[in-house]
Design a protein around this motif. Structure first.
Motif, mmCIF file in Angstrom:
data_model
loop_
_atom_site.group_PDB
_atom_site.id
_atom_site.type_symbol
_atom_site.label_atom_id
_atom_site.label_comp_id
_atom_site.label_asym_id
_atom_site.label_seq_id
_atom_site.Cartn_x
_atom_site.Cartn_y
_atom_site.Cartn_z
ATOM 1 N N VAL A 52 44.386 43.774 50.076
ATOM 2 C CA VAL A 52 44.122 43.430 51.484
ATOM 3 C C VAL A 52 44.678 42.043 51.804
ATOM 4 O O VAL A 52 45.248 41.824 52.880
ATOM 5 N N ILE A 53 44.569 41.107 50.865
ATOM 6 C CA ILE A 53 45.155 39.773 51.070
ATOM 7 C C ILE A 53 46.671 39.905 51.277
ATOM 8 O O ILE A 53 47.244 39.290 52.182
ATOM 9 N N GLU A 54 47.308 40.758 50.464
ATOM 10 C CA GLU A 54 48.767 40.977 50.625
ATOM 11 C C GLU A 54 49.077 41.588 51.992
ATOM 12 O O GLU A 54 50.036 41.181 52.656
ATOM 13 N N LEU A 55 48.273 42.554 52.418
ATOM 14 C CA LEU A 55 48.502 43.196 53.723
ATOM 15 C C LEU A 55 48.378 42.178 54.852
ATOM 16 O O LEU A 55 49.146 42.205 55.819
ATOM 17 N N ILE A 56 47.409 41.265 54.712
ATOM 18 C CA ILE A 56 47.231 40.225 55.732
ATOM 19 C C ILE A 56 48.440 39.293 55.739
ATOM 20 O O ILE A 56 48.976 38.959 56.804
ATOM 21 N N HIS A 57 48.902 38.903 54.553
ATOM 22 C CA HIS A 57 50.092 38.043 54.486
ATOM 23 C C HIS A 57 51.304 38.734 55.115
ATOM 24 O O HIS A 57 52.094 38.102 55.825
#
Ligand SMILES: Nc1ncnc2c1ncn2[C@@H]1O[C@H](COP(=O)(O)OP(=O)(O)OP(=O)(O)O)[C@@H](O)[C@H]1O
Ligand SMILES: [Mg+2]
Length: 238
Positions: free
Chosen positions: A197-202
Motif C-alpha cells: 500500500v505504501i508503494e501504491l501511494i508513492h
C-alpha cells in the motif's frame, strides 16, 4: 507552483445532537488547507479530533457548517463542493475523488473481481474489449494485494477484515483519480501488504495525484507524507 486541486477555507463542522435536546458538538473550526497535485497530506491528531470528519467533508458525506471547499479538477471547471447538487457529486466521485473508507461497503452477490473492476467497467459502457481490460486490471490489483485466486469469484461479505480492506483499496485506487482520500487504509494489514500500500501511494503521488490520508501507524504516515497537518490545530481554542 501549480494551482491547488483542493482548497478549504474557513471550514467548520458542528454536529447537532438531536437526542440531547439539539446540543451542538463543535468538531472542526477554521480549517484552511490547500492540497496540490503530487502532495500527500497526512492528518495527525488524537482520536476523536475530527480527522475522519475532515475527509467526509471533502467527500461530501457530511455538509460543512461554514466555509468553502473548492475542487479544481484538471482541465475542468472549479466545483464548490459545499454547493454541489447530488448529480454533480455523483460525477465528482466517479471521476475526480477516490475515497478509501475504513470499512468496505459490501455489495451483496457481486464477486470480489467485479467489485474491484466496477469503477473501470462503468466507463467501459458495455464495450466488450474495454470490459475485459477492466477485469484484467482488477486481476492484477488482486494479485498485487495478495488476494488468493480462490476468493476472486466470491462476494467479499465473508472475507477477513484485512481481505476486505484490500478489496476496498483496490476498488478505490484502480481508477487513477486526481484526488484520493485514505482513512486508515493499512489498519488491519500485515507487513507485506502494508508495504504494497505504501508503494501504491508513492505511485499515485508520482503520477501527480493529490492525497489526503490518515494513518494509525505513524511510521507509515512518515513514509508517505509530503506534508503533515495536525487536526488539533483546527479546534476551537475556547
Ligand atoms: N455523524 C456524527 N454525529 C455526531 N457526532 C459525530 C458524527 N461523526 C463524528 N462525530 C463526532 O466528531 C468527533 C470527531 O470524530 P472523527 O471520527 O472525525 O474522529 P477521528 O479524529 O477520526 O478519530 P479516530 O482517530 O478515533 O478515528 C467525535 O467526537 C465524534 O463523536
Ligand atoms: Mg477516524
Amino acid at each position: 507552483m501549480t494551482a491547488p486541486l483542493l482548497q478549504m477555507k474557513g471550514v467548520a463542522k458542528r454536529f447537532t445532537l438531536h437526542h440531547q435536546h439539539g446540543a451542538e458538538l463543535p468538531v472542526l473550526d477554521q480549517v484552511d488547507l490547500s492540497v496540490h497535485p503530487g502532495e500527500c497530506i497526512v492528518l495527525d491528531g488524537p482520536s476523536g479530533m475530527g480527522k475522519s470528519t475532515l475527509l467526509k467533508l471533502i467527500y461530501a458525506n457530511y455538509r460543512a457548517s461554514a466555509g468553502r471547499i473548492t475542487l479544481q479538477p484538471p482541465g475542468g471547471a472549479a466545483v464548490e463542493i459545499t454547493e454541489a447538487t447530488p448529480r454533480m457529486l455523483v460525477e465528482l466521485r466517479r471521476h475526480t475523488i477516490g475515497y478509501v473508507s475504513q470499512f468496505l461497503r459490501v455489495i451483496p452477490r457481486v464477486s470480489a473481481l467485479d467489485v474491484v473492476a466496477e469503477p473501470l467497467a462503468e466507463d467501459a459502457a458495455g464495450d466488450a474489449v474495454a470490459l475485459e481490460a477492466a477485469r484484467e486490471q482488477a486481476r492484477q490489483w488482486l494479485t498485487r494485494l495478495r488476494i488468493p485466486e480462490r476468493l476472486w469469484h466470491l462476494p467479499p461479505a465473508t472475507f477477513s477484515g484485512g481481505e476486505q480492506q484490500r478489496i476496498n483499496i483496490a476498488r478505490n485506487m484502480i481508477k487513477p483519480r486526481p484526488l484520493l482520500l485514505l482513512d486508515e487504509p493499512t489498519a488491519s494489514l500485515d507487513a507485506a501488504n502494508t508495504r504494497t500500500v505504501i508503494e501504491l501511494i508513492h505511485e499515485a503521488v508520482a503520477r501527480g495525484a493529490a492525497l489526503v490520508g490518515i494513518f494509525h501507524d505513524t511510521a507509515v504516515g512518515a513514509e508517505v507524507a509530503t506534508r503533515r497537518v495536525n487536526v488539533a490545530d483546527f479546534r476551537r481554542s475556547a
